[in-house]
Design an enzyme around this catalytic site. Structure first.
Site, mmCIF file in Angstrom:
data_model
loop_
_atom_site.group_PDB
_atom_site.id
_atom_site.type_symbol
_atom_site.label_atom_id
_atom_site.label_comp_id
_atom_site.label_asym_id
_atom_site.label_seq_id
_atom_site.Cartn_x
_atom_site.Cartn_y
_atom_site.Cartn_z
ATOM 1 N N ASP A 12 66.599 68.210 8.817
ATOM 2 C CA ASP A 12 67.443 67.182 10.254
ATOM 3 C C ASP A 12 66.587 66.831 10.658
ATOM 4 O O ASP A 12 65.304 66.564 10.607
ATOM 5 C CB ASP A 12 67.168 68.767 11.291
ATOM 6 C CG ASP A 12 68.206 68.507 12.422
ATOM 7 O OD1 ASP A 12 69.269 68.097 12.534
ATOM 8 O OD2 ASP A 12 68.140 68.073 13.579
ATOM 9 N N MET A 25 65.869 56.497 13.185
ATOM 10 C CA MET A 25 65.923 57.498 12.976
ATOM 11 C C MET A 25 64.143 58.552 14.396
ATOM 12 O O MET A 25 63.624 56.974 13.812
ATOM 13 C CB MET A 25 65.261 57.993 11.843
ATOM 14 C CG MET A 25 65.388 59.886 11.409
ATOM 15 S SD MET A 25 65.419 60.350 9.668
ATOM 16 C CE MET A 25 63.834 59.073 9.067
ATOM 17 N N HIS A 160 68.468 70.165 19.369
ATOM 18 C CA HIS A 160 68.161 69.004 19.222
ATOM 19 C C HIS A 160 67.185 68.746 18.654
ATOM 20 O O HIS A 160 66.680 67.925 19.524
ATOM 21 C CB HIS A 160 69.349 68.387 19.638
ATOM 22 C CG HIS A 160 70.910 68.154 19.779
ATOM 23 N ND1 HIS A 160 71.260 68.013 18.858
ATOM 24 C CD2 HIS A 160 71.851 69.421 20.772
ATOM 25 C CE1 HIS A 160 72.485 67.758 19.051
ATOM 26 N NE2 HIS A 160 73.333 68.727 19.684
ATOM 27 N N ASP A 165 65.420 72.559 14.820
ATOM 28 C CA ASP A 165 67.159 72.238 13.927
ATOM 29 C C ASP A 165 66.995 73.272 12.603
ATOM 30 O O ASP A 165 68.196 73.002 11.953
ATOM 31 C CB ASP A 165 68.345 71.634 14.337
ATOM 32 C CG ASP A 165 68.573 71.359 15.843
ATOM 33 O OD1 ASP A 165 68.774 72.555 16.570
ATOM 34 O OD2 ASP A 165 69.135 70.176 16.112
#
Length: 183
Positions: A12, A25, A160, A165
Protein backbone atom coordinates in the site's frame (compact mmCIF):
# COMPACT_ATOMS: atom_id res chain seq x y z
CA UNK A 1 9.78 -29.71 -13.14
CA UNK A 2 9.00 -28.11 -9.77
CA UNK A 3 6.79 -25.03 -10.05
CA UNK A 4 7.97 -21.75 -8.65
CA UNK A 5 6.75 -20.75 -5.21
CA UNK A 6 4.97 -17.44 -5.18
CA UNK A 7 5.37 -15.09 -2.24
CA UNK A 8 2.40 -12.77 -2.09
CA UNK A 9 3.33 -9.31 -0.84
CA UNK A 10 0.60 -6.85 0.08
CA UNK A 11 1.66 -3.30 -0.81
CA UNK A 12 0.00 0.00 0.00
CA UNK A 13 1.19 3.52 -0.71
CA UNK A 14 0.04 6.96 0.23
CA UNK A 15 0.49 9.71 -2.34
CA UNK A 16 -0.01 13.44 -2.77
CA UNK A 17 -2.24 12.92 -5.81
CA UNK A 18 -3.58 10.45 -8.37
CA UNK A 19 -0.64 9.92 -10.75
CA UNK A 20 3.11 9.32 -10.45
CA UNK A 21 5.68 11.92 -11.51
CA UNK A 22 3.29 14.88 -11.19
CA UNK A 23 2.58 13.83 -7.59
CA UNK A 24 4.73 12.14 -4.96
CA UNK A 25 4.61 8.78 -3.27
CA UNK A 26 4.74 9.79 0.39
CA UNK A 27 4.87 6.43 2.15
CA UNK A 28 4.98 2.75 1.36
CA UNK A 29 4.03 -0.23 3.48
CA UNK A 30 4.36 -3.88 2.56
CA UNK A 31 4.00 -7.28 4.20
CA UNK A 32 3.95 -10.95 3.32
CA UNK A 33 0.25 -11.86 3.12
CA UNK A 34 0.72 -15.16 4.93
CA UNK A 35 2.90 -13.59 7.64
CA UNK A 36 2.26 -9.84 8.09
CA UNK A 37 4.94 -9.64 10.78
CA UNK A 38 7.39 -9.80 7.87
CA UNK A 39 6.93 -6.22 6.80
CA UNK A 40 8.51 -3.04 5.47
CA UNK A 41 7.58 0.63 5.68
CA UNK A 42 9.08 4.05 5.12
CA UNK A 43 8.26 7.69 4.43
CA UNK A 44 9.73 9.38 1.37
CA UNK A 45 10.84 12.88 0.53
CA UNK A 46 8.47 14.33 -2.09
CA UNK A 47 9.65 14.53 -5.72
CA UNK A 48 7.15 17.28 -6.52
CA UNK A 49 5.52 20.23 -4.80
CA UNK A 50 2.21 19.36 -6.46
CA UNK A 51 -0.56 17.94 -4.27
CA UNK A 52 -4.28 17.41 -4.08
CA UNK A 53 -5.48 18.83 -0.74
CA UNK A 54 -7.87 15.90 -0.14
CA UNK A 55 -5.02 13.41 -0.65
CA UNK A 56 -2.90 15.03 2.04
CA UNK A 57 -5.89 15.44 4.35
CA UNK A 58 -6.75 11.75 4.23
CA UNK A 59 -3.14 10.70 4.95
CA UNK A 60 -2.45 13.30 7.62
CA UNK A 61 0.97 13.84 6.01
CA UNK A 62 2.57 17.10 4.95
CA UNK A 63 5.03 17.71 2.14
CA UNK A 64 7.06 20.06 4.34
CA UNK A 65 7.42 17.52 7.13
CA UNK A 66 8.36 14.75 4.69
CA UNK A 67 10.93 17.01 2.99
CA UNK A 68 12.66 17.15 6.38
CA UNK A 69 11.94 13.68 7.80
CA UNK A 70 11.40 11.41 4.76
CA UNK A 71 14.19 9.47 3.08
CA UNK A 72 15.36 10.04 -0.47
CA UNK A 73 13.29 8.04 -2.98
CA UNK A 74 16.33 6.14 -4.30
CA UNK A 75 17.15 5.03 -0.74
CA UNK A 76 13.53 4.04 -0.09
CA UNK A 77 13.29 1.99 -3.27
CA UNK A 78 16.67 0.38 -2.64
CA UNK A 79 15.58 -0.63 0.87
CA UNK A 80 12.29 -2.00 -0.47
CA UNK A 81 14.10 -3.98 -3.16
CA UNK A 82 16.57 -5.43 -0.63
CA UNK A 83 13.66 -6.37 1.65
CA UNK A 84 11.81 -8.06 -1.22
CA UNK A 85 14.93 -10.04 -2.17
CA UNK A 86 15.33 -11.11 1.46
CA UNK A 87 11.98 -12.91 1.17
CA UNK A 88 12.99 -15.11 -1.72
CA UNK A 89 15.20 -18.08 -2.35
CA UNK A 90 16.02 -19.76 -5.65
CA UNK A 91 12.91 -20.45 -7.75
CA UNK A 92 10.71 -18.09 -5.71
CA UNK A 93 9.07 -14.96 -6.98
CA UNK A 94 7.33 -12.04 -5.30
CA UNK A 95 3.81 -11.14 -6.41
CA UNK A 96 2.49 -7.62 -5.84
CA UNK A 97 -0.91 -7.74 -4.11
CA UNK A 98 -2.93 -4.57 -3.69
CA UNK A 99 -6.39 -3.25 -3.04
CA UNK A 100 -7.12 -1.24 -6.13
CA UNK A 101 -3.70 -2.48 -7.17
CA UNK A 102 -3.61 -0.32 -10.30
CA UNK A 103 -3.17 2.82 -8.18
CA UNK A 104 -0.50 1.55 -5.79
CA UNK A 105 1.34 -0.45 -8.47
CA UNK A 106 1.55 2.59 -10.77
CA UNK A 107 3.52 4.54 -8.14
CA UNK A 108 5.68 1.55 -7.13
CA UNK A 109 6.43 0.73 -10.76
CA UNK A 110 7.25 4.35 -11.63
CA UNK A 111 9.54 4.81 -8.61
CA UNK A 112 11.35 1.50 -9.14
CA UNK A 113 11.98 2.32 -12.80
CA UNK A 114 12.87 5.98 -12.22
CA UNK A 115 15.26 5.38 -9.33
CA UNK A 116 16.54 1.81 -9.83
CA UNK A 117 15.92 1.01 -13.49
CA UNK A 118 13.53 -1.90 -12.96
CA UNK A 119 10.70 -3.28 -10.89
CA UNK A 120 11.32 -6.51 -8.92
CA UNK A 121 7.59 -7.25 -9.13
CA UNK A 122 7.75 -7.28 -12.92
CA UNK A 123 4.97 -5.87 -15.05
CA UNK A 124 1.86 -7.08 -13.22
CA UNK A 125 -0.05 -6.96 -9.96
CA UNK A 126 -2.76 -9.04 -8.31
CA UNK A 127 -5.77 -6.88 -7.47
CA UNK A 128 -7.82 -7.98 -4.44
CA UNK A 129 -10.95 -6.19 -5.69
CA UNK A 130 -10.81 -8.07 -8.99
CA UNK A 131 -10.04 -11.35 -7.26
CA UNK A 132 -13.08 -10.94 -5.01
CA UNK A 133 -15.25 -9.89 -7.97
CA UNK A 134 -14.27 -13.01 -9.89
CA UNK A 135 -14.52 -15.38 -6.93
CA UNK A 136 -17.98 -14.22 -5.84
CA UNK A 137 -19.63 -13.02 -9.06
CA UNK A 138 -20.78 -9.92 -7.14
CA UNK A 139 -21.35 -6.40 -8.41
CA UNK A 140 -18.34 -4.10 -8.78
CA UNK A 141 -19.83 -1.83 -6.10
CA UNK A 142 -19.67 -4.81 -3.72
CA UNK A 143 -15.88 -4.93 -4.07
CA UNK A 144 -15.38 -1.99 -1.70
CA UNK A 145 -13.25 -3.02 1.26
CA UNK A 146 -16.08 -2.18 3.64
CA UNK A 147 -18.41 -4.53 1.74
CA UNK A 148 -15.83 -7.33 1.54
CA UNK A 149 -15.13 -6.95 5.27
CA UNK A 150 -18.80 -7.66 6.03
CA UNK A 151 -18.39 -11.06 4.37
CA UNK A 152 -14.88 -12.18 5.39
CA UNK A 153 -14.74 -10.42 8.79
CA UNK A 154 -11.11 -9.31 9.16
CA UNK A 155 -9.71 -8.44 12.58
CA UNK A 156 -7.57 -5.53 11.35
CA UNK A 157 -8.66 -2.20 9.85
CA UNK A 158 -7.33 0.22 7.28
CA UNK A 159 -6.56 3.78 8.36
CA UNK A 160 -4.49 5.38 5.55
CA UNK A 161 -1.22 4.44 7.21
CA UNK A 162 0.56 2.53 4.45
CA UNK A 163 1.81 -0.32 6.65
CA UNK A 164 -1.50 -0.68 8.51
CA UNK A 165 -3.34 -0.75 5.19
CA UNK A 166 -0.92 -3.32 3.73
CA UNK A 167 -1.57 -5.56 6.74
CA UNK A 168 -5.33 -5.06 6.41
CA UNK A 169 -5.17 -5.89 2.70
CA UNK A 170 -3.09 -8.99 3.44
CA UNK A 171 -5.76 -10.20 5.83
CA UNK A 172 -8.54 -9.56 3.29
CA UNK A 173 -6.54 -11.41 0.63
CA UNK A 174 -5.92 -14.46 2.82
CA UNK A 175 -9.54 -14.58 4.04
CA UNK A 176 -10.87 -14.36 0.46
CA UNK A 177 -8.51 -17.14 -0.65
CA UNK A 178 -9.57 -19.32 2.28
CA UNK A 179 -13.31 -18.72 1.80
CA UNK A 180 -13.69 -18.64 -1.98
CA UNK A 181 -10.65 -19.95 -3.83
CA UNK A 182 -10.43 -23.69 -4.41
CA UNK A 183 -6.97 -25.27 -4.04
Amino acid sequence: MKSQQEIFVSVDIEASGPIPEKYSMLSVGACVTSNPSKNFSCYLKPISKEFVPEALKVTGLSLEHLQEEGIEPIEAMTKLKVWLHSLTETEETVVFVGFNASFDWSFINYYFHKFLGGNPFGISALDIKSMYFGATNCTWKSTRSSEIAKIVKPRSLGDHNALHDAIYQAELFELIRKKFVKN
